[in-house]
Write a protein that holds these residues in place. Structure first.
Motif, PDB file in Angstrom:
ATOM      1  N   LEU A   8     -13.933  -8.176  -1.489  1.00  0.00           N
ATOM      2  CA  LEU A   8     -14.502  -7.038  -2.216  1.00  0.00           C
ATOM      3  C   LEU A   8     -13.448  -5.976  -2.492  1.00  0.00           C
ATOM      4  CD1 LEU A   8     -17.992  -6.651  -0.485  1.00  0.00           C
ATOM      5  CD2 LEU A   8     -17.483  -7.548  -2.774  1.00  0.00           C
ATOM      6  N   ARG A   9     -12.605  -5.718  -1.516  1.00  0.00           N
ATOM      7  CA  ARG A   9     -11.540  -4.729  -1.719  1.00  0.00           C
ATOM      8  C   ARG A   9     -10.561  -5.214  -2.793  1.00  0.00           C
ATOM      9  NH1 ARG A   9      -6.940  -2.848   2.332  1.00  0.00           N
ATOM     10  NH2 ARG A   9      -6.077  -1.241   1.005  1.00  0.00           N
ATOM     11  N   SER A  10     -10.276  -6.504  -2.783  1.00  0.00           N
ATOM     12  CA  SER A  10      -9.385  -7.079  -3.792  1.00  0.00           C
ATOM     13  C   SER A  10      -9.957  -6.914  -5.189  1.00  0.00           C
ATOM     14  CB  SER A  10      -9.164  -8.567  -3.494  1.00  0.00           C
ATOM     15  OG  SER A  10      -8.435  -9.181  -4.520  1.00  0.00           O
ATOM     16  N   GLN A  30     -11.891  -4.635  -6.243  1.00  0.00           N
ATOM     17  CA  GLN A  30     -11.964  -3.230  -6.631  1.00  0.00           C
ATOM     18  C   GLN A  30     -10.649  -2.692  -7.186  1.00  0.00           C
ATOM     19  OE1 GLN A  30     -13.323  -1.333  -3.059  1.00  0.00           O
ATOM     20  NE2 GLN A  30     -15.464  -1.846  -3.436  1.00  0.00           N
ATOM     21  N   MET A  31      -9.580  -3.468  -7.040  1.00  0.00           N
ATOM     22  CA  MET A  31      -8.264  -3.003  -7.502  1.00  0.00           C
ATOM     23  C   MET A  31      -8.192  -2.996  -9.009  1.00  0.00           C
ATOM     24  SD  MET A  31      -6.281  -2.266  -4.954  1.00  0.00           S
ATOM     25  CE  MET A  31      -7.271  -1.919  -3.548  1.00  0.00           C
ATOM     26  N   LEU A  34      -4.672  -9.246  -0.593  1.00  0.00           N
ATOM     27  CA  LEU A  34      -6.034  -9.219  -0.053  1.00  0.00           C
ATOM     28  C   LEU A  34      -6.755 -10.536  -0.318  1.00  0.00           C
ATOM     29  CD1 LEU A  34      -7.072  -5.584  -0.982  1.00  0.00           C
ATOM     30  CD2 LEU A  34      -6.900  -6.528   1.340  1.00  0.00           C
ATOM     31  N   TYR A  35      -6.528 -11.118  -1.488  1.00  0.00           N
ATOM     32  CA  TYR A  35      -7.142 -12.412  -1.788  1.00  0.00           C
ATOM     33  C   TYR A  35      -6.569 -13.502  -0.871  1.00  0.00           C
ATOM     34  CZ  TYR A  35      -8.987 -16.450  -4.156  1.00  0.00           C
ATOM     35  OH  TYR A  35      -9.647 -17.617  -4.419  1.00  0.00           O
ATOM     36  N   GLU A  62       0.834  -1.205   0.000  1.00  0.00           N
ATOM     37  CA  GLU A  62       0.000   0.000   0.000  1.00  0.00           C
ATOM     38  C   GLU A  62       0.869   1.255   0.000  1.00  0.00           C
ATOM     39  OE1 GLU A  62      -4.122  -1.470   2.102  1.00  0.00           O
ATOM     40  OE2 GLU A  62      -2.496  -0.809   3.407  1.00  0.00           O
ATOM     41  N   ALA A  92     -15.042  -8.529   3.193  1.00  0.00           N
ATOM     42  CA  ALA A  92     -14.453  -7.195   3.018  1.00  0.00           C
ATOM     43  C   ALA A  92     -13.131  -7.276   2.252  1.00  0.00           C
ATOM     44  CB  ALA A  92     -14.248  -6.529   4.375  1.00  0.00           C
ATOM     45  N   SER A  93     -12.296  -8.263   2.579  1.00  0.00           N
ATOM     46  CA  SER A  93     -11.021  -8.422   1.884  1.00  0.00           C
ATOM     47  C   SER A  93     -11.241  -8.763   0.411  1.00  0.00           C
ATOM     48  CB  SER A  93     -10.182  -9.520   2.531  1.00  0.00           C
ATOM     49  OG  SER A  93      -9.771  -9.135   3.818  1.00  0.00           O
ATOM     50  N   SER A 110      -3.970  -6.353  -4.381  1.00  0.00           N
ATOM     51  CA  SER A 110      -5.094  -7.229  -4.697  1.00  0.00           C
ATOM     52  C   SER A 110      -4.769  -8.686  -4.393  1.00  0.00           C
ATOM     53  CB  SER A 110      -5.458  -7.070  -6.176  1.00  0.00           C
ATOM     54  OG  SER A 110      -6.528  -7.903  -6.505  1.00  0.00           O
ATOM     55  N   TYR A 154      -8.201 -13.106   2.375  1.00  0.00           N
ATOM     56  CA  TYR A 154      -9.562 -13.632   2.255  1.00  0.00           C
ATOM     57  C   TYR A 154      -9.585 -15.143   2.494  1.00  0.00           C
ATOM     58  CZ  TYR A 154     -13.182 -15.936  -0.520  1.00  0.00           C
ATOM     59  OH  TYR A 154     -14.165 -16.785  -0.947  1.00  0.00           O
TER      60      TYR A 154
END
Length: 71
Positions: free
Chosen positions: A66-68, A70-71, A45-46, A33, A63-64, A42, A49
């Motif tokens: 979905l954030r992944s 969105q990358m 984050l996966y 980050e 949450a992880s 990404s 997850y």
């Protein structure tokens, strides 16, 4: 350095040492980050997850994931 930390997390994940893997993935995520490396953010984050699902933390896993995505 973040790639090395991520690789160590992968080793712990393979050994089913999920708490250690999770801590290392979080460290790697912080580094990626800071560098704004969207691909690796990404990917980590996966990985988080997957661990969160294995540990029964469905809300955090969602949450992880979905954030992944969105990358």
């Amino acid at each position: 350095m973040a790639i090395v930390i991520n690789n160590l997390a992968n080793i712990h994940n393979i050994r089913n040492e999920l708490d250690q893997a999770r801590d290392l993935y979080q460290q790697a995520l912080d580094c990626f980050e800071e560098c704004q490396d969207l691909f690796r953010i990404s990917h980590v984050l996966y990985s988080l997850y997957q661990i969160q699902i294995a540990q029964g933390e469905r809300s955090a896993a969602r949450a992880s994931l979905l954030r992944s995505l969105q990358m």
